[in-house]
Design a protein around this motif. Structure first.
Motif, PDB file in Angstrom:
ATOM      1  N   UNK A 135      40.430  16.337  49.041  1.00 39.64           N
ATOM      2  CA  UNK A 135      39.527  16.614  47.932  1.00 39.64           C
ATOM      3  C   UNK A 135      39.076  18.061  47.886  1.00 39.64           C
ATOM      4  N   UNK A 136      39.049  18.722  49.038  1.00 40.05           N
ATOM      5  CA  UNK A 136      38.600  20.120  49.072  1.00 40.05           C
ATOM      6  C   UNK A 136      39.572  21.032  48.335  1.00 40.05           C
ATOM      7  N   UNK A 137      40.843  20.681  48.377  1.00 40.71           N
ATOM      8  CA  UNK A 137      41.850  21.512  47.727  1.00 40.71           C
ATOM      9  C   UNK A 137      42.059  22.819  48.475  1.00 40.71           C
ATOM     10  N   UNK A 138      42.857  23.677  47.889  1.00 42.52           N
ATOM     11  CA  UNK A 138      43.107  24.979  48.500  1.00 42.52           C
ATOM     12  C   UNK A 138      43.523  25.983  47.431  1.00 42.52           C
ATOM     13  N   UNK A 226      50.455  27.838  39.971  1.00 44.30           N
ATOM     14  CA  UNK A 226      50.852  29.243  40.020  1.00 44.30           C
ATOM     15  C   UNK A 226      49.932  30.136  39.194  1.00 44.30           C
ATOM     16  N   UNK A 227      49.529  29.659  38.029  1.00 42.60           N
ATOM     17  CA  UNK A 227      48.775  30.512  37.106  1.00 42.60           C
ATOM     18  C   UNK A 227      47.277  30.518  37.394  1.00 42.60           C
ATOM     19  N   UNK A 228      46.739  29.395  37.834  1.00 41.44           N
ATOM     20  CA  UNK A 228      45.290  29.318  38.043  1.00 41.44           C
ATOM     21  C   UNK A 228      44.907  29.260  39.513  1.00 41.44           C
ATOM     22  N   UNK A 229      45.905  29.132  40.382  1.00 42.90           N
ATOM     23  CA  UNK A 229      45.696  29.384  41.802  1.00 42.90           C
ATOM     24  C   UNK A 229      44.957  28.332  42.587  1.00 42.90           C
ATOM     25  N   UNK A 230      44.736  27.156  42.013  1.00 37.81           N
ATOM     26  CA  UNK A 230      43.998  26.126  42.749  1.00 37.81           C
ATOM     27  C   UNK A 230      44.770  24.811  42.724  1.00 37.81           C
ATOM     28  N   UNK A 231      44.766  24.119  43.863  1.00 37.42           N
ATOM     29  CA  UNK A 231      45.407  22.815  43.994  1.00 37.42           C
ATOM     30  C   UNK A 231      44.396  21.866  44.617  1.00 37.42           C
ATOM     31  N   UNK A 232      44.186  20.703  43.980  1.00 38.64           N
ATOM     32  CA  UNK A 232      43.243  19.728  44.506  1.00 38.64           C
ATOM     33  C   UNK A 232      43.645  18.314  44.134  1.00 38.64           C
ATOM     34  N   UNK A 233      43.219  17.349  44.933  1.00 37.93           N
ATOM     35  CA  UNK A 233      43.614  15.951  44.720  1.00 37.93           C
ATOM     36  C   UNK A 233      43.061  15.384  43.415  1.00 37.93           C
ATOM     37  N   UNK A 234      41.989  15.976  42.893  1.00 30.09           N
ATOM     38  CA  UNK A 234      41.404  15.483  41.640  1.00 30.09           C
ATOM     39  C   UNK A 234      42.430  15.430  40.521  1.00 30.09           C
ATOM     40  N   UNK A 235      43.340  16.395  40.505  1.00 28.65           N
ATOM     41  CA  UNK A 235      44.343  16.468  39.444  1.00 28.65           C
ATOM     42  C   UNK A 235      45.342  15.309  39.504  1.00 28.65           C
ATOM     43  N   UNK A 236      45.401  14.631  40.627  1.00 23.36           N
ATOM     44  CA  UNK A 236      46.309  13.481  40.756  1.00 23.36           C
ATOM     45  C   UNK A 236      45.578  12.166  40.554  1.00 23.36           C
ATOM     46  N   UNK A 237      44.287  12.214  40.205  1.00 19.42           N
ATOM     47  CA  UNK A 237      43.504  11.009  39.993  1.00 19.42           C
ATOM     48  C   UNK A 237      43.822  10.349  38.670  1.00 19.42           C
ATOM     49  N   UNK A 238      43.387   9.095  38.532  1.00 18.18           N
ATOM     50  CA  UNK A 238      43.722   8.310  37.344  1.00 18.18           C
ATOM     51  C   UNK A 238      43.164   8.938  36.075  1.00 18.18           C
ATOM     52  N   UNK A 239      42.060   9.692  36.185  1.00 19.42           N
ATOM     53  CA  UNK A 239      41.489  10.283  34.966  1.00 19.42           C
ATOM     54  C   UNK A 239      42.449  11.245  34.304  1.00 19.42           C
TER      55      UNK A 239
END
Length: 312
Positions: A135-138, A226-239
């Motif tokens: 959840x913290x992402x990187x 690549x463009x916005x520089x952030x990766x987090x588990x939220x983006x893989x959530x059902x929402x």
């Protein structure tokens, strides 16, 4: 593909390019984000709008692209473009595996199965948090956000790369739907049994459509990293699966322009409502209900129904 269809879609591409030079900084950044997310909606539209595959798990494909690109850069120092290809390939491979299993079902069962697969993928990202950061992402390293010597964190470069990606997805979607393969997908959506009686291998076509859809959605996720520089588990959530469905329905399922129009409408609706009240989702909800009641085929779908019968 008719000249009128091509002129309309090339016109949108040209307008978006010109906006790069005249938009103020805030809207310039918002539109870059909208174009990237519209590619995700275009991928979803191939599966749902044209093939009739109602999925509630497309966030796993977006997340596969996001994490495929981000982790390749974070742990292995892979440059931007190869990392983008890795992310896209991860989404396509995941769509192939999921499709082999999920396409054994139909209708509501397919929707539920894709939702379950998506939840498994999301929970896996959390479980392997030591590698994925959960959840913290990187933050994606700067070394993996450089393309041909240009930093993808630069606003101008970011917009143009998003524009190139969106233009390719939009025109590629238009080309695909005007091909015999695309016509078969529409036939599957309208009456799968009849398509089967005509001799088409319907499961094979649906699997191909899902793989293409997953690859396009993953390309959006990889580009976002690549463009916005952030990766987090939220983006893989059902929402985020629901967001894609919402954007496509608002713009017009089964239309080439619908995903972009729906994404644009939703982004700015929430943005404007946020400036008016803390209960911005109430305003957004009322507007969405009204649009659903008075334009049930979506914005572009209603334009096609009323004014342009053969709009793709």
């Amino acid at each position: 593909m008719s000249r009128r269809d091509l002129t309309l879609h090339l016109g949108l591409v040209a307008v978006l390019f010109l906006l790069h030079f005249i938009l103020p900084a805030y809207h310039h950044g918002v539109l870059a984000r909208i174009m990237v997310m519209a590619v995700y909606a275009i991928g979803y539209n191939i599966a749902f709008g044209y093939t009739g595959l109602l999925s509630l798990g497309h966030a796993m494909f977006f997340g596969a692209g996001l994490y495929g690109m981000g982790l390749a850069g974070l742990h292995y120092g892979v440059p931007a473009f190869p990392a983008f290809l890795i992310g896209t390939a991860c989404g396509a491979a995941l769509a192939f595996v999921v499709g082999l299993l999920a396409l054994r079902t139909e209708g509501v069962s397919f929707m539920i199965v894709t939702l379950m697969f998506s939840q498994v993928a999301y929970l896996a990202l959390l479980y392997f948090g030591a590698f994925t950061h959960g959840d913290d992402g990187f933050v994606v390293p700067d070394a993996s956000r450089t393309l041909m010597g240009l930093s993808l964190s630069d606003e101008g470069t970011r917009y143009l790369v998003a524009w190139v990606l969106f233009s390719g997805a939009l025109l590629g979607s238009l080309w695909l739907i005007r091909q015999p393969f695309g016509r078969v997908l529409i036939a599957l959506r309208e009456n799968e049994e009849r398509a089967r009686l005509l001799g088409y291998d319907t499961k094979r076509r649906k699997l191909a459509a899902l793989v293409i859809s997953g690859a396009v959605s993953a390309a959006s996720g990889a580009a976002y990293a690549a463009l916005f520089g952030y990766v987090g588990a939220t983006f893989a959530g059902v929402q985020y699966s629901i967001f894609a469905l919402l954007w496509v329905l608002l713009g017009g399922a089964g239309t080439v322009l619908g995903p972009f129009v729906g994404t644009l409408f939703m982004f700015y609706l929430i943005d404007l409502a946020t400036g008016l009240t803390d209960a911005y989702m109430l305003i957004a909800g009322v507007a969405l209900v009204g649009l659903t009641l008075f334009a049930p085929q979506g914005i572009v779908g209603e334009l096609r129904r009323r004014f342009w019968k053969d709009l793709p």
